[in-house]
Enzyme design. Structure first.
Site, PDB file in Angstrom:
ATOM      1  N   ALA A 196       0.835  -1.218   0.000  1.00 42.49           N
ATOM      2  CA  ALA A 196       0.000   0.000   0.000  1.00 42.49           C
ATOM      3  C   ALA A 196       0.859   1.254   0.000  1.00 42.49           C
ATOM      4  CB  ALA A 196      -0.909  -0.015   1.222  1.00 42.49           C
ATOM      5  N   ARG A 242      -3.154   7.306 -11.052  1.00 42.45           N
ATOM      6  CA  ARG A 242      -4.327   7.347 -11.919  1.00 42.45           C
ATOM      7  C   ARG A 242      -5.590   7.844 -11.213  1.00 42.45           C
ATOM      8  NH1 ARG A 242      -2.849   1.331 -13.876  1.00 42.45           N
ATOM      9  NH2 ARG A 242      -1.703   1.489 -11.914  1.00 42.45           N
ATOM     10  N   ASN A 267      -7.686   1.255  -9.806  1.00 45.61           N
ATOM     11  CA  ASN A 267      -6.639   2.191 -10.214  1.00 45.61           C
ATOM     12  C   ASN A 267      -7.189   3.575 -10.508  1.00 45.61           C
ATOM     13  OD1 ASN A 267      -4.551   0.253 -10.077  1.00 45.61           O
ATOM     14  ND2 ASN A 267      -5.113  -0.535 -12.090  1.00 45.61           N
ATOM     15  N   TYR A 316     -27.825  30.806  22.580  1.00 44.93           N
ATOM     16  CA  TYR A 316     -26.494  31.378  22.344  1.00 44.93           C
ATOM     17  C   TYR A 316     -26.549  32.881  22.551  1.00 44.93           C
ATOM     18  CZ  TYR A 316     -22.092  32.138  19.808  1.00 44.93           C
ATOM     19  OH  TYR A 316     -20.818  32.478  19.440  1.00 44.93           O
TER      20      TYR A 316
HETATM   21  C1  UD1 Z   1      -0.272  -4.864 -10.451  1.00 39.61           C
HETATM   22  C2  UD1 Z   1       0.477  -6.036 -11.119  1.00 39.61           C
HETATM   23  C3  UD1 Z   1      -0.410  -6.575 -12.248  1.00 39.61           C
HETATM   24  C4  UD1 Z   1      -1.744  -7.021 -11.702  1.00 39.61           C
HETATM   25  C5  UD1 Z   1      -2.419  -5.868 -10.912  1.00 39.61           C
HETATM   26  C6  UD1 Z   1      -3.625  -6.431 -10.200  1.00 39.61           C
HETATM   27  C7  UD1 Z   1       2.879  -5.565 -10.957  1.00 39.61           C
HETATM   28  C8  UD1 Z   1       4.065  -5.064 -11.668  1.00 39.61           C
HETATM   29  N1  UD1 Z   1       1.722  -5.535 -11.626  1.00 39.61           N
HETATM   30  O1  UD1 Z   1      -0.414  -3.853 -11.429  1.00 39.61           O
HETATM   31  O2  UD1 Z   1       0.255  -7.663 -12.864  1.00 39.61           O
HETATM   32  O3  UD1 Z   1      -2.573  -7.430 -12.747  1.00 39.61           O
HETATM   33  O4  UD1 Z   1      -1.518  -5.324  -9.933  1.00 39.61           O
HETATM   34  O5  UD1 Z   1      -4.368  -5.440  -9.572  1.00 39.61           O
HETATM   35  O6  UD1 Z   1       2.992  -5.967  -9.825  1.00 39.61           O
HETATM   36  N2  UD1 Z   1       2.775  -0.525  -4.651  1.00 39.61           N
HETATM   37  C9  UD1 Z   1       3.712  -0.277  -3.673  1.00 39.61           C
HETATM   38  N3  UD1 Z   1       4.918   0.221  -4.055  1.00 39.61           N
HETATM   39  C10 UD1 Z   1       5.249   0.476  -5.354  1.00 39.61           C
HETATM   40  C11 UD1 Z   1       4.268   0.217  -6.340  1.00 39.61           C
HETATM   41  C12 UD1 Z   1       3.047  -0.298  -5.961  1.00 39.61           C
HETATM   42  O7  UD1 Z   1       3.466  -0.497  -2.490  1.00 39.61           O
HETATM   43  O8  UD1 Z   1       6.375   0.918  -5.593  1.00 39.61           O
HETATM   44  C13 UD1 Z   1       1.460  -1.048  -4.239  1.00 39.61           C
HETATM   45  C14 UD1 Z   1       0.334  -0.104  -4.606  1.00 39.61           C
HETATM   46  O9  UD1 Z   1       0.083   0.805  -3.548  1.00 39.61           O
HETATM   47  C15 UD1 Z   1      -0.824  -1.038  -4.840  1.00 39.61           C
HETATM   48  C16 UD1 Z   1      -0.154  -2.324  -5.306  1.00 39.61           C
HETATM   49  O10 UD1 Z   1       1.203  -2.241  -4.922  1.00 39.61           O
HETATM   50  O11 UD1 Z   1      -1.542  -1.298  -3.666  1.00 39.61           O
HETATM   51  C17 UD1 Z   1      -0.263  -2.537  -6.828  1.00 39.61           C
HETATM   52  O12 UD1 Z   1       0.366  -1.426  -7.484  1.00 39.61           O
HETATM   53  P1  UD1 Z   1      -0.239  -0.802  -8.811  1.00 39.61           P
HETATM   54  O13 UD1 Z   1       0.663   0.279  -9.245  1.00 39.61           O
HETATM   55  O14 UD1 Z   1      -1.660  -0.481  -8.623  1.00 39.61           O
HETATM   56  O15 UD1 Z   1      -0.062  -2.036  -9.810  1.00 39.61           O
HETATM   57  P2  UD1 Z   1      -0.908  -2.358 -11.103  1.00 39.61           P
HETATM   58  O16 UD1 Z   1      -0.471  -1.498 -12.205  1.00 39.61           O
HETATM   59  O17 UD1 Z   1      -2.365  -2.377 -10.786  1.00 39.61           O
HETATM   60 CA    CA Z   2      -3.523  -1.742  -9.060  1.00 41.24          CA
END
Ligand code: UD1
Ligand code: CA
Length: 454
Positions: free
Chosen positions: A4, A10, A223, A383
């Site tokens: 998280a 986005r 997202n 008041y």
């Molecule tokens: C990610 C997956 C994708 C999957 C999708 C499902 C990867 C590279 N991709 O993509 O294959 O289909 O989730 O929902 O893993 N986060 C961190 N630190 C970071 C980046 C992200 O903690 O540096 C956390 C975000 O807060 C989030 C989660 O990881 O809760 C997923 O990150 P997000 O950027 O939403 O990944 P997706 O593009 O959705």
């Molecule tokens: Ca995601």
């Protein structure tokens, strides 16, 4: 482990994505609840973007551990930050995503079973969906999971794949930390993708399993605001279904917004446009008419709330009736069988059993006994420009219409206040308080006026 730390670009928001609310509850709370449901040895949340805000929101979760990812270089990098927290531990790590809120406890149990039964190094939860856009795609070779390719890095053929990565995994801790170190950031986003671990394991011939889900809702990731709205709708629908199954009539579930922690008793009828929020509790056999919003309030049994009321932090006792167009503000108590009519506002006020304030009143900081009649247009002037003062009206009193009770003031048991009075002094029990200019009728005045004019 729950990821998280991301900003959620986005969402185009100042608020971290995982704190956006779904049916009243921050998104990340859903993942936390799923995590807790399988009784893990530890629960760790990886935070980063606005870490303090996220931590503060979850302050009431006992035993929750935090790992900080700063800066946020991708999902693999995020998981790496948790290595110190779990150092020396062996066993299975379940990884959830803070932005995938609908995952059920049953699915997590199945994930654990699949993973353990296969003795896998990693197990990926996948789903077949009609709209795979935005998700990582599952690339299989000879039926086995070979790699996961992200939307932005996928070829047109790979983009056509309908099996998606949910971002939910089980990992054997033994090979995990060391393998994470071999992930590179050569991709469209220049990030360290956790999904690359699959190809690495595949090459090293470490067993990778999948759990393919049928229910597509569970894997829904959020997202964008549009996805937030879609998932919120699913959550609301589920809540409405549960309530209806338990005996509540919801006339139009599509326009009824009931938050997760709200309780409603059987045979209560809820009309369209009703919003029930926070820790609201509605009893049995109530009728909540259209376009009412109730927040953090308790409504007992057989209560009628008429159209267009706003009720916050209030207790309404059995058989009472409120509205239409009433505003009940925090610390208000409406007694058994009491009646609040239209355009009446109550704040920090107790209205006793069987009492009535039927039209156009403001009652603030008032303690009103049983069977009191508060006439139309009555106002407690609580008041003085600096401080708030109390008004007390004892049992059986009668407040004539259009009176002002200038607080602090008390109207005794059974006393009467004459209509149109400005009451500045206490009215003793059984007395009549009358405080207004005496009427004078000037005989023949109209005729005399006419004579002057002509
Ligand atoms: C990610 C997956 C994708 C999957 C999708 C499902 C990867 C590279 N991709 O993509 O294959 O289909 O989730 O929902 O893993 N986060 C961190 N630190 C970071 C980046 C992200 O903690 O540096 C956390 C975000 O807060 C989030 C989660 O990881 O809760 C997923 O990150 P997000 O950027 O939403 O990944 P997706 O593009 O959705
Ligand atoms: Ca995601």
């Amino acid at each position: 482990m729950i990821l998280a730390a991301g900003q959620g670009t986005r969402m185009k928001s100042r608020l971290p994505k995982v704190l956006h609310r779904i049916a009243g509850r921050p998104m990340v709370e859903y993942a936390l609840r799923s995590a807790r449901s399988v009784n893990p040895a530890t629960v760790t949340l990886v935070v980063g973007h606005q870490a303090d805000a996220v931590r503060a929101q979850l302050a009431n979760h006992e035993g929750l551990q935090f790992a900080v990812q700063q800066p946020q270089l991708g999902t693999a990098h995020a998981l790496q930050q948790a290595e110190p927290v779990l150092a020396g531990r062996s066993g299975t790590l379940i990884l959830l995503s803070g932005d995938v809120p609908l995952l059920s406890s049953a699915t997590l149990q199945r994930l654990l079973q699949t993973h353990t039964a296969a003795n896998a190094a990693a197990t990926v939860v996948t789903a077949m969906v009609d709209r795979p856009y935005g998700y990582g795609r599952i690339v299989r070779a000879g039926g086995h999971l070979a790699r996961i390719v992200e939307e932005r890095d996928a070829s047109p053929t790979e983009r056509a794949i309908k099996e998606i990565n949910s971002g939910i995994y089980a990992f054997d801790l033994a090979p995990l930390w060391e393998s994470l170190r071999s992930i590179a950031s050569k991709n469209a986003q220049g990030e360290f993708y956790l999904t690359d671990l699959v190809a690495i394991y595949h090459r090293r011939k470490l067993p990778v399993e999948t759990l393919v889900l049928e229910s597509v809702h569970e894997t829904r990731g959020i997202n964008s605001r549009s996805e937030l709205a879609e998932v919120s709708k699913i959550v609301r629908q589920t809540k409405n279904e549960e309530l209806m199954a338990a005996g509540v009539t919801i006339i139009d579930p599509g326009t009824t917004y009931i938050e997760q922690d709200v309780i409603v008793g059987a045979d209560t009828v809820i009309h369209p446009g009703v919003i029930l929020e926070g820790h609201t509790r509605i009893g049995a056999a109530c009728e909540i008419h259209a376009n009412v919003r109730i927040v953090d309030s308790e409504v007992a049994d057989h209560v009628t709330i008429n159209n267009f009321c706003l009720i916050v932090g209030t207790r309404v006792a059995d058989g009472a009736s409120v509205g239409p167009f009433a505003h009940l503000r925090p610390d208000t108590v409406v007694g058994e069988g009491a009646r609040i009519g239209n355009f009446v506002e109550l704040k920090k006020t107790t209205l006793g059993r069987g009492s009535k304030a039927n039209h156009l009143s403001y009652l603030g900081d008032a303690t009103i006994g049983a069977n009191v009649n508060v006439g139309a247009g009555t106002i407690t002037c609580n008041y003085d420009g600096e401080r708030k003062h109390p008004t007390t009206i004892e049992d059986g009193a009668f407040i004539g219409s259009d009176s002002q009770l200038i607080a602090p003031v008390k109207v005794g048991k059974g006393a009467y206040v004459a209509a149109g009075s400005s009451i500045t002094e206490d009215v003793p029990p059984g007395a009549l308080g009358i405080a207004r200019g005496r009427q004078t009728n000037v005989e023949g005045w109209v005729d005399r006026k006419k004579t002057v004019k002509t």
